[in-house]
Design a protein around this motif. Structure first.
Motif, PDB file in Angstrom:
ATOM      1  N   THR A   9       5.359  -8.532   4.372  1.00 15.51           N
ATOM      2  CA  THR A   9       4.393  -7.439   4.473  1.00 15.51           C
ATOM      3  C   THR A   9       3.324  -7.763   5.510  1.00 15.51           C
ATOM      4  O   THR A   9       2.929  -6.904   6.298  1.00 15.51           O
ATOM      5  CB  THR A   9       3.749  -7.154   3.101  1.00 15.51           C
ATOM      6  OG1 THR A   9       4.781  -6.866   2.161  1.00 15.51           O
ATOM      7  CG2 THR A   9       2.796  -5.983   3.175  1.00 15.51           C
ATOM      8  N   ILE A  13       2.362  -5.579   8.798  1.00 13.82           N
ATOM      9  CA  ILE A  13       1.005  -5.113   9.111  1.00 13.82           C
ATOM     10  C   ILE A  13       0.633  -5.534  10.527  1.00 13.82           C
ATOM     11  O   ILE A  13       0.090  -4.743  11.309  1.00 13.82           O
ATOM     12  CB  ILE A  13      -0.024  -5.655   8.098  1.00 13.82           C
ATOM     13  CG1 ILE A  13       0.247  -5.105   6.704  1.00 13.82           C
ATOM     14  CG2 ILE A  13      -1.439  -5.297   8.528  1.00 13.82           C
ATOM     15  CD1 ILE A  13      -0.576  -5.765   5.599  1.00 13.82           C
ATOM     16  N   LYS A  51       0.408   4.365   6.234  1.00 17.64           N
ATOM     17  CA  LYS A  51       1.108   3.415   5.380  1.00 17.64           C
ATOM     18  C   LYS A  51       0.136   2.878   4.332  1.00 17.64           C
ATOM     19  O   LYS A  51      -1.067   2.858   4.555  1.00 17.64           O
ATOM     20  CB  LYS A  51       1.669   2.252   6.200  1.00 17.64           C
ATOM     21  CG  LYS A  51       2.728   2.707   7.198  1.00 17.64           C
ATOM     22  CD  LYS A  51       3.351   1.553   7.907  1.00 17.64           C
ATOM     23  CE  LYS A  51       4.447   2.032   8.840  1.00 17.64           C
ATOM     24  NZ  LYS A  51       5.086   0.917   9.529  1.00 17.64           N
ATOM     25  N   TYR A  53      -0.848  -0.429   2.200  1.00  9.87           N
ATOM     26  CA  TYR A  53      -0.722  -1.881   2.098  1.00  9.87           C
ATOM     27  C   TYR A  53      -1.797  -2.397   1.152  1.00  9.87           C
ATOM     28  O   TYR A  53      -2.816  -1.734   0.936  1.00  9.87           O
ATOM     29  CB  TYR A  53      -0.930  -2.559   3.467  1.00  9.87           C
ATOM     30  CG  TYR A  53       0.154  -2.312   4.480  1.00  9.87           C
ATOM     31  CD1 TYR A  53       1.468  -2.689   4.226  1.00  9.87           C
ATOM     32  CD2 TYR A  53      -0.132  -1.732   5.704  1.00  9.87           C
ATOM     33  CE1 TYR A  53       2.468  -2.486   5.165  1.00  9.87           C
ATOM     34  CE2 TYR A  53       0.856  -1.532   6.646  1.00  9.87           C
ATOM     35  CZ  TYR A  53       2.154  -1.902   6.379  1.00  9.87           C
ATOM     36  OH  TYR A  53       3.139  -1.704   7.309  1.00  9.87           O
TER      37      TYR A  53
END
Length: 161
Positions: A9, A13, A51, A53
Motif C-alpha cells: 500500500t 501511495i 482513493k 488509504y
C-alpha cells in the motif's frame, strides 16, 4: 517488521504521489455508494483519481517523498484525490459536489509542494480553471487585434479620401 500489505500500500501511495500537481484530502462520511461513485466520476473528469488509504500510511509516504506534512488533516476517515492535471479543476469538482451534498468536506491538501488548509483549498476551488483563464486571455488578445485592424482600416480610408 511491517506487514506485506502495508508495504504494498505504501508503494502504491508513493506511485500515486509521484507526478501530482495536487493531492486533496476529503472527509466522505455519510455518502452513499452511489454518491461516492458520482464523486469519483466528477473527479475523473477533472483529471484526478480518488482513493482511500490509511492516514498513517499517507503520512509516512509524504514524509518519505519529502512532501509537506499534512498530519493535521489526517484524522477520521479520509479519501485522497490525486491530480496530475489542473489542480484547480479537481478542487472545483470537490467543492461543486459539496454544494449539493453536505456530507463531503474538503479538508485541504498539498498543491505544487505547498500545504493548503481547508480555507485555502476552498479559495483555490473558487478560482477560474486553467481553460477559463486561457479563454479569457485569448478573448482579450482577439479584441485587441480586431480593434487594431479597425483602427488601421480607418486610417487607410482617411488617407485614400
Amino acid at each position: 517488521m511491517p506487514n506485506a500489505k502495508n508495504v504494498e500500500t505504501l508503494a502504491a501511495i508513493k506511485a500515486d504521489l509521484a507526478d501530482i500537481t495536487a493531492v486533496w484530502a476529503v472527509d466522505y462520511r455519510g455518502l452513499t455508494v452511489k454518491e461516492v461513485e458520482q464523486l469519483r466520476h466528477n473527479v475523473r473528469e477533472a483529471e484526478g483519481v480518488m482513493k482511500v488509504y490509511k492516514n498513517s500510511l499517507m503520512s509516512i509516504a509524504l514524509a518519505e517523498m519529502e512532501l509537506p506534512n499534512m498530519d493535521e488533516l489526517l484524522s477520521g476517515p479520509s479519501a485522497f484525490v490525486f491530480t496530475t492535471g489542473d489542480p484547480v479543476a479537481s478542487a472545483k469538482a470537490l467543492k461543486d459536489f459539496a454544494k449539493t451534498n453536505t456530507n463531503l468536506e474538503l479538508k485541504g491538501g498539498i498543491m505544487e509542494n505547498a500545504f493548503q488548509d481547508a480555507a485555502a483549498a476552498n479559495a483555490i476551488a473558487s478560482l477560474p480553471s486553467r481553460d477559463q483563464l486561457l479563454g479569457g486571455i485569448a478573448s482579450s488578445l482577439t479584441a485587441v487585434a480586431s480593434q487594431l485592424a479597425i483602427a488601421l482600416g480607418e486610417m487607410s480610408e482617411k488617407e485614400a479620401a
